[in-house]
Design an enzyme around this catalytic site. Sequence first.
Site, PDB file in Angstrom:
ATOM      1  N   GLU A   1      -2.817  -6.040  -9.790  1.00 48.66           N
ATOM      2  CA  GLU A   1      -1.491  -5.900  -9.462  1.00 48.66           C
ATOM      3  C   GLU A   1      -0.347  -7.022 -10.111  1.00 48.66           C
ATOM      4  OE1 GLU A   1      -1.580  -6.260  -4.955  1.00 48.66           O
ATOM      5  OE2 GLU A   1      -3.364  -5.122  -4.911  1.00 48.66           O
TER       6      GLU A   1
ATOM      7  N   GLU B   1      -3.764 -13.309  -4.503  1.00 43.84           N
ATOM      8  CA  GLU B   1      -2.725 -12.077  -4.887  1.00 43.84           C
ATOM      9  C   GLU B   1      -1.516 -12.541  -3.643  1.00 43.84           C
ATOM     10  OE1 GLU B   1      -3.812  -8.315  -2.528  1.00 43.84           O
ATOM     11  OE2 GLU B   1      -5.884  -9.311  -2.594  1.00 43.84           O
TER      12      GLU B   1
ATOM     13  N   HIS C   1       0.582  -1.176   0.194  1.00 43.86           N
ATOM     14  CA  HIS C   1      -0.133  -0.005  -0.190  1.00 43.86           C
ATOM     15  C   HIS C   1       0.676   1.179  -0.089  1.00 43.86           C
ATOM     16  CE1 HIS C   1      -3.265  -2.592   2.330  1.00 43.86           C
ATOM     17  NE2 HIS C   1      -2.960  -3.106   1.015  1.00 43.86           N
TER      18      HIS C   1
END
Length: 412
Positions: free
Chosen positions: A271, A367, A241
């Site tokens: 991503e 992820e 982040h």
Amino acid sequence: MVQQITDLERTKILQNGGKKVKPTFSKEEMTRRNTNLRQYMAKSGIDAVVFTSYHNINYYSDFLYTSFNRSYALVITQDKHVTVSANIDAGMPWRRSFDENIVYTDWKRDNYLYAVKKILTESGFTRGRLGIEDDHLTLALRRQVQDALPEAELVDISQDVMRQRMFKSGEEIDLIKNGARIADIGGAAIVEAIREGVPEYEVALQGTEAMVREIARTYPHAELRDTWVWFQSGINTDGAHNWATSRKLQQGDILSLNCFPMIAGYYTALERTLFLEDVSDRHLELWEINCKVHRRGLELIKPGARCMDIATELNEIYREHNLLANRTFGYGHSFGVLSHYYGREAGLELREDIETVLEPGMVVSMEPMIMVPEGEPGAGGYREHDILVIGENGAENITGFPFGPEHNIIKK
């Protein structure tokens, strides 16, 4: 002398223009959500509900508030559905609310709770079981709610309504699929912008602009807000982040592309790990290991699988390569009403302590991420991210952007 504030000055009905905007979802879809909630209320002996969170107010009313340190609410009984908004927002909350709206003014400090109590009283609720969200209310506001309604029994319903949100409708899935498609557009724009010497923020801006324009084209009636990109390079890839900085890209950099189109309170995500021009042997080795985990994770996501079992099996791949300690977070999470500052169904995360079984109608990500500290061979953060819709017989991967070394070593 203290000026007396009249009831009319404490709250108001403000339907500026008197016309609702085109909603995100159909009337049938919003009715379905609220019918499910009211059935739960009746079964659980809940007489009324006061939602305060971004995600639940958005989910049940289609209105997404901007707090700026003001409180908002959605009050639901068996026959009332009213959003509570601040006067500063004028008629917008009514235009975007599924049903009714009441505005409170700033002229007295407790006008917010006055408005909430007014709705409940007019609905016939003065005592009984009042559903609230303990995972969102501050202790101070919870105490104020109890003081305003001393004969009410406050009951936490946050976990129960979370389980309702975990199952997506056809309309929600359509919106999520569009979000994934738009994220891919943002990813392509980012790749086009990657050059040695270009700062991270300039690359991020290219991706954000491409996504916002496509959201506007696809949903011309929607608010255009909150879409963003985290584009990171070098040491800045260590955190998932980390926001873009002024760091300029260098040849051989590890890069992290993170696109987040936001449509009516629903974000989706793309991503990817990339490298600029060159990749060292150790970087390549680590990247391929993380891609191996990602591929296996995509295979494991299917109806009947337990979240914790998926995490446990993927841990073994990292353990074989002595990288388990480099893992940084769970392997995925639910999608729906979601943002970086609110929401998420925590009961649907791919973690070792989550026993939830995947079922049709759920939407989850895969992820995996590892982080190798600066100064070690292969330093940087590696992550890939796809979104999958669980069906009756398997899972549909709705992310189209390619991953891995064969696609994402960027040559310019």
